[in-house]
Design a protein around this motif. Structure first.
Motif, short mmCIF file in Angstrom:
data_model
loop_
_atom_site.label_atom_id
_atom_site.label_comp_id
_atom_site.label_asym_id
_atom_site.label_seq_id
_atom_site.Cartn_x
_atom_site.Cartn_y
_atom_site.Cartn_z
N LYS A 66 11.71 8.51 -4.37
CA LYS A 66 10.77 9.59 -5.09
C LYS A 66 11.19 10.86 -4.79
O LYS A 66 11.13 11.95 -5.49
CB LYS A 66 9.48 9.23 -4.76
CG LYS A 66 8.47 9.89 -5.68
CD LYS A 66 6.91 9.47 -5.61
CE LYS A 66 6.04 9.93 -6.80
NZ LYS A 66 6.31 11.51 -6.88
N SER A 67 12.00 11.02 -3.56
CA SER A 67 12.48 12.29 -3.20
C SER A 67 13.96 12.75 -3.68
O SER A 67 14.21 13.90 -3.82
CB SER A 67 12.74 12.26 -1.62
OG SER A 67 13.84 11.35 -1.33
N GLY A 68 14.53 11.76 -4.40
CA GLY A 68 15.75 12.04 -4.89
C GLY A 68 16.87 11.87 -4.03
O GLY A 68 18.21 11.84 -4.14
N ASP A 100 3.15 11.25 -3.23
CA ASP A 100 2.81 12.11 -4.35
C ASP A 100 3.39 13.58 -4.34
O ASP A 100 3.55 14.12 -5.30
CB ASP A 100 1.25 12.20 -4.42
CG ASP A 100 0.83 10.84 -4.76
OD1 ASP A 100 1.20 10.13 -5.30
OD2 ASP A 100 -0.48 10.71 -4.47
N ASN A 101 3.81 13.98 -3.14
CA ASN A 101 4.43 15.48 -3.12
C ASN A 101 5.85 15.51 -3.26
O ASN A 101 6.37 16.35 -3.17
CB ASN A 101 3.97 15.92 -1.91
CG ASN A 101 2.36 16.09 -1.22
OD1 ASN A 101 1.72 16.33 -2.27
ND2 ASN A 101 1.97 15.75 -0.08
N LEU A 102 6.41 14.32 -3.37
CA LEU A 102 8.01 14.19 -3.70
C LEU A 102 8.20 14.42 -5.08
O LEU A 102 7.52 13.70 -5.86
CB LEU A 102 8.56 12.98 -3.03
CG LEU A 102 8.11 12.90 -1.31
CD1 LEU A 102 8.84 11.61 -1.03
CD2 LEU A 102 9.03 14.05 -0.74
N LYS A 118 11.08 9.44 -10.15
CA LYS A 118 9.88 8.84 -10.67
C LYS A 118 9.73 7.26 -10.24
O LYS A 118 10.86 6.48 -10.37
CB LYS A 118 9.60 9.00 -12.04
CG LYS A 118 9.54 10.44 -12.48
CD LYS A 118 9.43 10.70 -14.28
CE LYS A 118 10.73 10.28 -14.69
NZ LYS A 118 10.70 10.50 -16.09
N ILE A 119 8.54 6.59 -9.67
CA ILE A 119 8.38 5.23 -9.39
C ILE A 119 7.26 4.75 -10.29
O ILE A 119 6.27 5.32 -10.37
CB ILE A 119 8.16 5.17 -7.95
CG1 ILE A 119 9.41 5.80 -7.07
CG2 ILE A 119 8.14 3.60 -7.82
CD1 ILE A 119 9.38 5.43 -5.59
N ASP A 140 0.78 -1.17 0.07
CA ASP A 140 0.04 -0.04 -0.09
C ASP A 140 0.97 1.46 -0.18
O ASP A 140 1.82 1.30 0.78
CB ASP A 140 -0.91 0.06 1.28
CG ASP A 140 -2.01 -1.10 1.12
OD1 ASP A 140 -2.49 -1.43 0.03
OD2 ASP A 140 -2.44 -1.55 2.39
N ILE A 141 0.74 2.22 -0.84
CA ILE A 141 1.57 3.11 -1.12
C ILE A 141 0.83 4.61 -0.38
O ILE A 141 -0.41 4.79 -0.40
CB ILE A 141 1.86 3.79 -2.56
CG1 ILE A 141 2.24 2.41 -3.47
CG2 ILE A 141 2.87 4.86 -2.82
CD1 ILE A 141 3.38 1.65 -2.97
#
Length: 884
Positions: A661-663, A407-409, A413-414, A401-402
């Motif tokens: 996703k944040s880098g 989504d804000n990061l 990209k994932i 479950d994600i």
């Protein structure tokens, strides 16, 4: 220990009151594996054994009297407390996989140590007392039962069949006369080789039960994870309790001295938990059996009937061991299987005591807080100006479950991809014509009930809904879950959403089905995949496939020819592996050497295993999975076949996804890995070594020559043992023992494993390399034994390390180039199942840094004498950007 300290121990123990219910406490040690109740000067105390062999003594209030660290780390398999020297106090006997049986007194003084005259992986010890005489018995993997006297001197050796699974002493056949229960294994999970009762003096077999005995059919299919002795039917004689996992359901059986089943409990599907840790003990005052199965606490009567249930399926606080403290009427639980160092007490006088909910204390609370901080910081992270966002994407095949906060990061990209496992029911007569009836062999773990049309329609529906997917398409038990015509059609109807096919454990190059897959399926898949330009083939292999087996002719043509480099994605099937470090180095070699474009991490809930019955499952913390995933990503793995069990607490792998996703965790291209010091190349790989390791279910493969290899003591029967000083894993990757080493410390940087064909390119770039066949080394093109080769391997690794921009001591690590003047250094606590705060030294070489910043805390770190000293939090990691 000094005389003064010894006197303090005596005085404190003498004054300690036993009639008190204790509070939970944490030790100042690390991952607790075992606990033993002992009596010192009439007072009950606790001997504690840690995963890597360290030992300590505590009282019930949490006062530590001493702790000794092992000088040769390896897995501690068992501890026993007994009065060995006749002074009225219980000594501590320990059996460790570094080949030692050792005895310690209550003052923390080692009385003796037995190590034999050859390498042994000791796993069991028992103390027999008869007529004032004391005998000590030990066993391990070399088909021998050892008898020692009270001073640790060898008395006798008795040849036995199989690898020792359990030795226990008890009044099994006659009250007041002890004999030995002996159980040996030939299979890594089931199928005892011998189970019976021996006379302690003559060592003759008195009773035994055959594996083929129909009365033991259910027990023979169970993975026995704990064995204890107690008189459960109050007949004055001891019985043998076996706590098991049977098809993931709890299973308990008790045998009397005649080896008759006198109690049994068979769990149900609602209690099933994947690789749950099963432990238990007997409470004489209540005539009850305590059975922990994962998150459940089952209370059985002395015939195995279920009386009460506590906890919950996939529940929390899965403990490593239990002991009973009868004077204060307490059940003591020791250490969480995640690597906890705490002691928890159940007051048996309380109503519904089995429903007690403990609050986390000690190491696992520390890890939880550290990961909470990591997650919070990551969710706030923004890319620095000098870090360019990657155009590539992470691909995570996962049912997790994600967290919507991801989504804000915006730093990466994932693509989240589901995996399904349809099994095709299409006729196989055309395959039978090619290879015979072996083509009809199927995997018993699934039903072949899906038509070709139904499977293709499934793919067509996913394409229509925009759902990215993969199919598990084959296994070593059956490479043809889905047939080639169906695979081609799937790729045709789902060009945007099919991310490929997963294959597992197809390791046998002599299997005609595997040969057909490589010769026929692979070229056709290549053609279809290249039209799709998105799908990959994910190959999951265990043992040391990526370091050695992949260099056999058939596999070498497939994985190292470059012909399929664009879509082959090697992953590691490490469910029963002692040598994950080798597989990691092999995959890094394939990726960095240009043989494949991508490789995958595989994180799955049965990963914390080595010898399955003796390796705990049911980890509540995501820390082991998270840390190994980060290290693999830090060396280039941007694909993942990932999933955690119901045991794992929130936010689970969302922490890793947030790092991606944040880098904070950048997508790593091979040319930007700056922590590869030297290489190890494989030439004419040794097939005998490979087959002795790949045959991992078979425990009866002991050879005295197992130690004499560059990749040594890698067979299943060596699980937990320490590694020789000349071994590749020890020299190149800093691994001390064969257990779970996904995160090697790499004191010389990463030393990837690649084929000999890489020598030409390495020579051109001036990068050093060593050469072996896995067993022998090569010096000046001459084959030498591993011990002779050790100095050459060490020399090359050390010279390679000197050329790196940074070198790190104390953590698993990677250095990644962000631009010409910035490096990201990733440091991870390397203790897979023994997390602890690490004191780390970062040594800067060949270029003087301007600044070092912790990118999550924004702390500027002090560089002194071209070094940086810092701490990596227990069970967690740090990300440091170095500016030049």
């Amino acid at each position: 220990m000094s005389l003064f300290k010894s006197l303090i121990v005596v005085l404190v123990l003498a004054c300690f009151s036993q009639n008190i219910n204790s509070q939970n406490f944490s030790t100042n040690g690390n991952a607790i594996r075992h606990i033993a109740n002992a009596k010192i000067n009439g007072t009950n105390v606790l001997y504690i054994g840690e995963l890597d062999g360290s030992l300590s003594l505590y009282d019930l209030k949490g006062n530590k009297f001493w702790r000794v660290e092992t000088q040769s780390p390896s897995v501690l398999f068992e501890i026993e407390s007994a009065d060995i020297n006749g002074d009225g106090n219980d000594e501590l006997i320990a059996a460790t996989a570094n080949g030692n049986i050792s005895c310690w007194n209550y003052k923390g003084e080692q009385l003796w140590n037995y190590s034999g005259d050859h390498k042994i992986r000791f796993s069991e010890v028992a103390v027999v007392k008869n007529n004032g005489e004391t005998q000590i018995f030990a066993g391990g993997n070399d088909y021998t039962l050892y008898e020692l006297d009270t001073k640790g001197q060898l008395v006798s050796k008795t040849k036995i069949s199989g690898v020792v699974r359990k030795i226990e002493a008890g009044d099994f056949l006659e009250t007041g006369k002890q004999s030995l229960f002996l159980m040996t294994y030939s299979h890594d999970k089931f199928r005892w080789e011998f189970m019976g009762i021996l006379d302690a003096n003559s060592k003759n077999v008195i009773k035994q039960v055959k594996y083929s005995n129909k009365n033991f059919k259910q027990l023979s299919r169970a993975m026995v994870t704990d064995i204890n002795v107690a008189d459960i039917n109050t007949d004055g004689k001891d019985d043998i309790m076996l706590f098991s996992d049977s098809s993931f359901k709890p299973f308990f059986a008790a045998l009397d001295g005649e080896l008759n089943v006198i109690a049994q409990y068979v769990g149900n599907n609602k209690q099933a938990q994947r690789y749950a840790h099963s432990q238990g003990t007997f409470i004489p005052s209540k005539s009850e059996i305590i059975f922990q199965h994962g998150g459940l606490m089952l209370i059985l009567d002395n015939q195995g009937k279920l009386k009460e249930t506590g906890g919950s399926r996939y529940g929390k606080m899965v403990f490593s061991d239990f002991t009973l403290e009868p004077n204060s009427n307490q059940l003591i639980a020791a250490g969480e299987v995640d690597g906890g160092n705490a002691i928890y007490f159940y007051d048996l006088s309380k109503k519904n005591w089995w429903k007690t909910v403990h609050k986390k204390v000690g190491r696992m609370l520390e890890v939880e807080n550290n990961l909470s901080t990591l997650y919070k910081q990551t969710l706030k992270f923004n890319l620095p100006d000098y870090q360019k966002k990657s155009e590539s994407e992470w691909v995570m095949i996962t049912p997790e479950d994600i967290d919507p906060r991801l989504d804000n990061l915006g730093g990466g990209k994932i693509k989240f991809v589901i995996q399904k496992s349809p099994k095709e029911s299409t006729d196989r007569s055309h395959l039978v014509k090619i290879m015979g009836d072996v083509a009809l062999k199927k995997d018993r773990r699934g039903k072949y009930q899906d038509s070709r049309e139904a499977i293709v329609q499934m793919a067509r529906d996913y394409e229509a809904s925009g759902q990215p997917f993969t199919f598990w398409a084959g296994h070593g038990n059956d490479p043809f879950y889905i047939q080639i015509e169906t695979l081609e059609k799937i790729l045709e109807v789902a060009p945007n959403t099919c991310y490929g096919f997963v294959y597992a454990e197809m390791h046998n190059p002599k299997d005609p089905r595997v040969v057909h897959f490589i010769n026929d399926y692979l070229p056709r898949l290549a053609k279809a995949i290249r039209k799709n330009n998105k799908a990959k083939l994910y190959f999951r292999y265990k043992n040391m496939f990526w370091a050695a087996t992949s260099h056999l002719p058939l596999w070498k043509d497939m994985f190292f020819s470059g012909e399929y480099s664009d879509f082959l994605v090697p992953a590691s099937e490490d469910t029963s592996n002692r040598i994950q470090d080798l597989n990691l180095a092999g995959r890094v070699g394939m990726f960095s050497g240009g043989y494949v474009n991508d490789f995958a991490m595989r994180l799955i809930d049965d990963n914390p295993t080595s010898w399955r019955p003796l390796s705990p499952g049911g980890q509540n913390s995501v820390s082991p999975y998270l840390r190994q995933g980060v290290i693999m990503a830090a060396y280039g793995a941007k694909y993942g076949v990932v999933s955690t069990s119901g045991f794992v607490e929130e936010p689970g792998l969302n922490t890793m996804f947030a790092l991606m996703k944040s880098g904070v965790l950048p997508i790593v291209e091979k040319q930007n890995i700056l922590s590869i010091g030297s290489w190890h190349l494989i030439k004419d790989v040794d097939e005998h070594l490979i087959h002795s390791v790949d045959n991992h279910h078979n425990l009866k493969l002991y050879e005295s020559d197992d130690e004499n290899a560059v990749f040594s003591v890698a067979q299943m029967h060596w699980a937990g043992t320490n590694i020789p000083e000349y071994d590749y894993s020890k020299i190149a990757l800093g691994v001390n023992y064969r257990w779970t080493n996904y995160m090697p410390e790499m004191p010389n940087g990463m030393v990837p494993i690649a084929p000999i064909e890489s020598a030409k390119d390495l020579k051109q770039t001036g990068v050093g390399f060593s050469i072996s066949d896995g067993k022998h080394g090569f010096i000046n093109n001459e084959k030498v034994d591993a011990k002779t080769f050790g100095p050459e391997l060490k020399k090359v690794a050390k010279e390679g390390a000197e050329n790196l921009p940074v070198l790190i001591e104390g953590a698993s690590w990677s250095a990644i180039k962000l631009d010409e003047n910035h490096i990201r250094v990733i440091m991870v606590d390397p203790g897979y199942l023994d997390p602890q705060e690490r004191h780390v030294v970062v040594k800067f070489q060949n270029r003087k840094p301007k600044q070092a910043i912790d990118i999550l805390s924004n702390e500027t770190l002090k560089i002194s004498d071209n070094q940086l000293k810092l701490k990596v939090p227990a069970g967690s990691m740090r990300f440091i950007d170095v500016s030049y």
